[in-house]
Motif scaffolding. Structure first.
Motif, PDB file in Angstrom:
ATOM      1  N   CYS A 153      -4.435  -4.916  -7.493  1.00  0.00           N
ATOM      2  CA  CYS A 153      -4.432  -6.364  -7.247  1.00  0.00           C
ATOM      3  C   CYS A 153      -5.129  -7.017  -8.431  1.00  0.00           C
ATOM      4  O   CYS A 153      -6.336  -6.824  -8.631  1.00  0.00           O
ATOM      5  N   VAL A 154      -4.359  -7.746  -9.252  1.00  0.00           N
ATOM      6  CA  VAL A 154      -4.908  -8.326 -10.475  1.00  0.00           C
ATOM      7  C   VAL A 154      -4.596  -9.813 -10.547  1.00  0.00           C
ATOM      8  O   VAL A 154      -3.744 -10.323  -9.824  1.00  0.00           O
ATOM      9  N   VAL A 155      -5.282 -10.495 -11.453  1.00  0.00           N
ATOM     10  CA  VAL A 155      -5.018 -11.902 -11.740  1.00  0.00           C
ATOM     11  C   VAL A 155      -4.429 -11.982 -13.133  1.00  0.00           C
ATOM     12  O   VAL A 155      -5.052 -11.567 -14.106  1.00  0.00           O
ATOM     13  N   VAL A 156      -3.206 -12.485 -13.224  1.00  0.00           N
ATOM     14  CA  VAL A 156      -2.486 -12.544 -14.495  1.00  0.00           C
ATOM     15  C   VAL A 156      -2.503 -13.982 -15.000  1.00  0.00           C
ATOM     16  O   VAL A 156      -1.757 -14.832 -14.519  1.00  0.00           O
ATOM     17  N   TRP A 157      -3.343 -14.255 -15.971  1.00  0.00           N
ATOM     18  CA  TRP A 157      -3.420 -15.599 -16.549  1.00  0.00           C
ATOM     19  C   TRP A 157      -2.295 -15.768 -17.574  1.00  0.00           C
ATOM     20  O   TRP A 157      -2.126 -14.927 -18.456  1.00  0.00           O
TER      21      TRP A 157
ATOM     22  N   TYR B 235      -4.320  -1.461  -1.034  1.00  0.00           N
ATOM     23  CA  TYR B 235      -3.474  -1.054   0.086  1.00  0.00           C
ATOM     24  C   TYR B 235      -2.912  -2.223   0.900  1.00  0.00           C
ATOM     25  O   TYR B 235      -2.124  -1.995   1.819  1.00  0.00           O
ATOM     26  N   PHE B 236      -3.310  -3.466   0.598  1.00  0.00           N
ATOM     27  CA  PHE B 236      -3.167  -4.525   1.596  1.00  0.00           C
ATOM     28  C   PHE B 236      -2.100  -5.574   1.279  1.00  0.00           C
ATOM     29  O   PHE B 236      -2.054  -6.620   1.926  1.00  0.00           O
ATOM     30  N   GLY B 237      -1.243  -5.342   0.305  1.00  0.00           N
ATOM     31  CA  GLY B 237      -0.123  -6.236   0.063  1.00  0.00           C
ATOM     32  C   GLY B 237      -0.471  -7.435  -0.807  1.00  0.00           C
ATOM     33  O   GLY B 237      -1.638  -7.747  -1.062  1.00  0.00           O
ATOM     34  N   GLU B 238       0.587  -8.145  -1.237  1.00  0.00           N
ATOM     35  CA  GLU B 238       0.386  -9.241  -2.196  1.00  0.00           C
ATOM     36  C   GLU B 238      -0.255 -10.465  -1.567  1.00  0.00           C
ATOM     37  O   GLU B 238      -1.087 -11.119  -2.186  1.00  0.00           O
ATOM     38  N   GLU B 239       0.134 -10.807  -0.340  1.00  0.00           N
ATOM     39  CA  GLU B 239      -0.429 -12.003   0.299  1.00  0.00           C
ATOM     40  C   GLU B 239      -1.937 -11.863   0.488  1.00  0.00           C
ATOM     41  O   GLU B 239      -2.706 -12.791   0.245  1.00  0.00           O
ATOM     42  N   PHE B 240      -2.345 -10.681   0.932  1.00  0.00           N
ATOM     43  CA  PHE B 240      -3.783 -10.485   1.116  1.00  0.00           C
ATOM     44  C   PHE B 240      -4.484 -10.375  -0.236  1.00  0.00           C
ATOM     45  O   PHE B 240      -5.665 -10.729  -0.349  1.00  0.00           O
ATOM     46  N   CYS B 241      -3.782  -9.924  -1.253  1.00  0.00           N
ATOM     47  CA  CYS B 241      -4.340  -9.924  -2.603  1.00  0.00           C
ATOM     48  C   CYS B 241      -4.658 -11.354  -3.030  1.00  0.00           C
ATOM     49  O   CYS B 241      -5.733 -11.627  -3.585  1.00  0.00           O
ATOM     50  N   ARG B 242      -3.735 -12.273  -2.770  1.00  0.00           N
ATOM     51  CA  ARG B 242      -3.982 -13.686  -3.100  1.00  0.00           C
ATOM     52  C   ARG B 242      -5.151 -14.231  -2.287  1.00  0.00           C
ATOM     53  O   ARG B 242      -6.008 -14.953  -2.798  1.00  0.00           O
ATOM     54  N   PHE B 243      -5.161 -13.878  -0.999  1.00  0.00           N
ATOM     55  CA  PHE B 243      -6.249 -14.356  -0.135  1.00  0.00           C
ATOM     56  C   PHE B 243      -7.600 -13.867  -0.637  1.00  0.00           C
ATOM     57  O   PHE B 243      -8.574 -14.622  -0.685  1.00  0.00           O
ATOM     58  N   GLN B 244      -7.666 -12.604  -1.024  1.00  0.00           N
ATOM     59  CA  GLN B 244      -8.928 -12.033  -1.468  1.00  0.00           C
ATOM     60  C   GLN B 244      -9.365 -12.543  -2.841  1.00  0.00           C
ATOM     61  O   GLN B 244     -10.520 -12.377  -3.225  1.00  0.00           O
ATOM     62  N   ASN B 245      -8.470 -13.137  -3.582  1.00  0.00           N
ATOM     63  CA  ASN B 245      -8.844 -13.776  -4.834  1.00  0.00           C
ATOM     64  C   ASN B 245      -9.156 -15.257  -4.646  1.00  0.00           C
ATOM     65  O   ASN B 245      -9.637 -15.906  -5.569  1.00  0.00           O
ATOM     66  N   TRP B 246      -8.867 -15.775  -3.467  1.00  0.00           N
ATOM     67  CA  TRP B 246      -9.121 -17.185  -3.172  1.00  0.00           C
ATOM     68  C   TRP B 246     -10.361 -17.360  -2.297  1.00  0.00           C
ATOM     69  O   TRP B 246     -11.242 -18.166  -2.614  1.00  0.00           O
ATOM     70  N   PHE B 247     -10.442 -16.581  -1.237  1.00  0.00           N
ATOM     71  CA  PHE B 247     -11.489 -16.856  -0.259  1.00  0.00           C
ATOM     72  C   PHE B 247     -12.906 -16.563  -0.729  1.00  0.00           C
ATOM     73  O   PHE B 247     -13.820 -17.343  -0.444  1.00  0.00           O
TER      74      PHE B 247
ATOM     75  N   GLN C 186      -7.414 -18.698  -9.137  1.00  0.00           N
ATOM     76  CA  GLN C 186      -7.440 -17.244  -8.918  1.00  0.00           C
ATOM     77  C   GLN C 186      -6.354 -16.830  -7.928  1.00  0.00           C
ATOM     78  O   GLN C 186      -5.667 -15.830  -8.114  1.00  0.00           O
ATOM     79  N   CYS C 187      -6.220 -17.609  -6.854  1.00  0.00           N
ATOM     80  CA  CYS C 187      -5.218 -17.306  -5.835  1.00  0.00           C
ATOM     81  C   CYS C 187      -3.807 -17.451  -6.406  1.00  0.00           C
ATOM     82  O   CYS C 187      -2.937 -16.606  -6.170  1.00  0.00           O
ATOM     83  N   PHE C 188      -3.574 -18.495  -7.183  1.00  0.00           N
ATOM     84  CA  PHE C 188      -2.241 -18.808  -7.691  1.00  0.00           C
ATOM     85  C   PHE C 188      -1.724 -17.727  -8.638  1.00  0.00           C
ATOM     86  O   PHE C 188      -0.534 -17.376  -8.613  1.00  0.00           O
ATOM     87  N   TYR C 189      -2.610 -17.189  -9.480  1.00  0.00           N
ATOM     88  CA  TYR C 189      -2.190 -16.221 -10.483  1.00  0.00           C
ATOM     89  C   TYR C 189      -2.404 -14.762 -10.057  1.00  0.00           C
ATOM     90  O   TYR C 189      -2.172 -13.844 -10.842  1.00  0.00           O
ATOM     91  N   ALA C 190      -2.832 -14.554  -8.822  1.00  0.00           N
ATOM     92  CA  ALA C 190      -3.038 -13.183  -8.351  1.00  0.00           C
ATOM     93  C   ALA C 190      -1.701 -12.532  -8.029  1.00  0.00           C
ATOM     94  O   ALA C 190      -0.779 -13.180  -7.530  1.00  0.00           O
ATOM     95  N   GLU C 191      -1.589 -11.257  -8.308  1.00  0.00           N
ATOM     96  CA  GLU C 191      -0.380 -10.518  -7.970  1.00  0.00           C
ATOM     97  C   GLU C 191      -0.680  -9.034  -7.889  1.00  0.00           C
ATOM     98  O   GLU C 191      -1.695  -8.557  -8.395  1.00  0.00           O
ATOM     99  N   VAL C 192       0.202  -8.319  -7.226  1.00  0.00           N
ATOM    100  CA  VAL C 192       0.081  -6.876  -7.100  1.00  0.00           C
ATOM    101  C   VAL C 192       0.948  -6.223  -8.173  1.00  0.00           C
ATOM    102  O   VAL C 192       2.132  -6.559  -8.319  1.00  0.00           O
TER     103      VAL C 192
END
Length: 371
Positions: free
Chosen positions: A185-189, A104-116, A170-176
């Motif tokens: 919210c997935v990580v696309v390698w 529910y939280f958008g792409e930017e927060f998806c990246r944050f949640q895969n980084w932090f 993880q943060c770089f390749y994360a996307e919605v």
């Protein structure tokens, strides 16, 4: 880490993420009744509340009292800060994702949640490793200079920088993405044929933030334990009393940190096993009760953020006094002047030792004057 960070590091071609509780589009069939979600929400809320309150208190106890500002305690503050941020920014959001299977939280927060989350876990366990290394040097090599505040700060900064770097892929390749009308919210390698990149990264992360530091701490605390528990006591009464006090204080601190490390290892072990199994046996994510299993495993891992303040309170007298002062507003908590003195005044053994040194110096000066 989180429900997203490693479990969700998958190709976009996959129907879902491992961290969404069911793993694929079929995960939506695992819809839970309201009462079940309410029970899980209550359990997660208790973990978050206990972690935030306890770790804020730990940070206050150390930073607000000069006597508590030691190299070891600064690393404990760093550990408390990472646990606090993990509880505040990771646990709740990933519980919502894992229980609803929708991002529910958008792409930017998806990246944050895969980084932090990876950053926070790295900081936590390497703060423990830094404590083990600092104790090792202080006890095994007592004549070496102790860490200064500046050196401690530099080590803390390096830990955070390395953690940022480790979590960056993880943060770089994360996307919605959208899968069958459901937002994920997935990580696309890129070019990840057979998911080799994903597996390599997962194994590297598990080694670096779990296996390697645990091995280092096991070796360090084993050597420290043998040294402390087999040390001989010097002869004179004054030296014996002071020496016994110092050794007992060191033993208590080592016991406390060993308990912290063991609890961390136990809490995160099922989570890492879940990862490994998921990479080699994907059909486990189609099992009927996998969502409940994952929520339990994730809750256990996140609960590691709340145990350390409890351990400090139970095993360390100064921290126990600090907690009484921090929560003295509670009707059931009573703080005394003795609690304040424990955090502000030098110990009676230090005072006695200083007095004995001063007395010896004065007697020597009087003797010199007479002669």
């Amino acid at each position: 880490m989180s429900a997203i960070s490693l479990l969700n590091a998958s190709n976009a071609s996959r129907a879902g993420s491992l961290g969404d509780g069911g793993g694929r589009a079929a995960a939506t069939q695992f819809t839970q009744p309201g009462w079940q979600i309410a029970l899980w929400a209550l359990a997660y809320a208790l973990v978050v509340a206990a972690s935030v309150a306890g770790n804020v208190a730990v940070i206050w106890i150390v930073l607000a009292h000069r006597r508590m500002r030691t190299a070891t305690n600064y690393f404990i503050v760093n550990l408390a800060l990472s646990d606090l941020l993990m509880a505040a920014f990771n646990t709740s959001f990933n519980f919502i994702y894992a229980s609803h299977n929708v991002w529910y939280f958008g792409e930017e927060f998806c990246r944050f949640q895969n980084w932090f989350p990876i950053t926070a876990v790295f900081v936590s366990i390497y703060s423990m490793t830094a404590i083990a290394a600092e104790r090792y040097v202080a006890i095994i090599h007592p004549f070496k200079p102790r860490l200064s505040a500046g050196s401690t700060g530099a080590i803390v900064g390096v830990i955070w920088l390395v953690a940022f770097g480790l979590a960056f892929p993880q943060c770089f390749y994360a996307e919605v993405t959208t899968d069958n009308g459901t937002t994920k919210c997935v990580v696309v390698w890129p070019d990840d044929v057979g998911r080799k990149h994903q597996l390599t990264y997962h194994v590297a992360v598990i080694v670096l933030i779990y296996l390697l530091p645990l091995v280092v701490m096991f070796v360090a605390y084993s050597i420290i334990g043998v040294t402390l528990w087999s040390s001989a006591v010097p002869g004179s009464h004054v030296n014996r009393t002071r020496y016994e006090h110092q050794v007992n204080a060191k033993k208590k601190l080592v016991k406390t940190m060993v308990v912290v490390v063991v609890v961390f290892a136990v809490c995160w072990l099922p989570y890492h096993v879940y990862f490994i199994l998921g990479n080699f046996k994907e059909d486990i994510y189609q099992q009927k009760y996998i969502q409940q299993v994952y929520l339990a495993i994730f809750l256990l891992a996140m609960s590691s953020t709340m145990y350390n303040p409890i351990i400090y309170c139970c095993l360390n007298q100064r921290f126990r006094s600090g907690f009484r002062l921090a929560f003295r507003w509670c009707p059931c908590v009573k703080a005394t002047e003795k609690d304040k003195l424990r955090l502000t005044s030098p110990s009676r053994y230090q005072t006695t030792y200083r007095k004995s040194k001063t007395s010896s110096f004065n007697m020597e000066m009087q003797f010199n004057e007479k002669t």
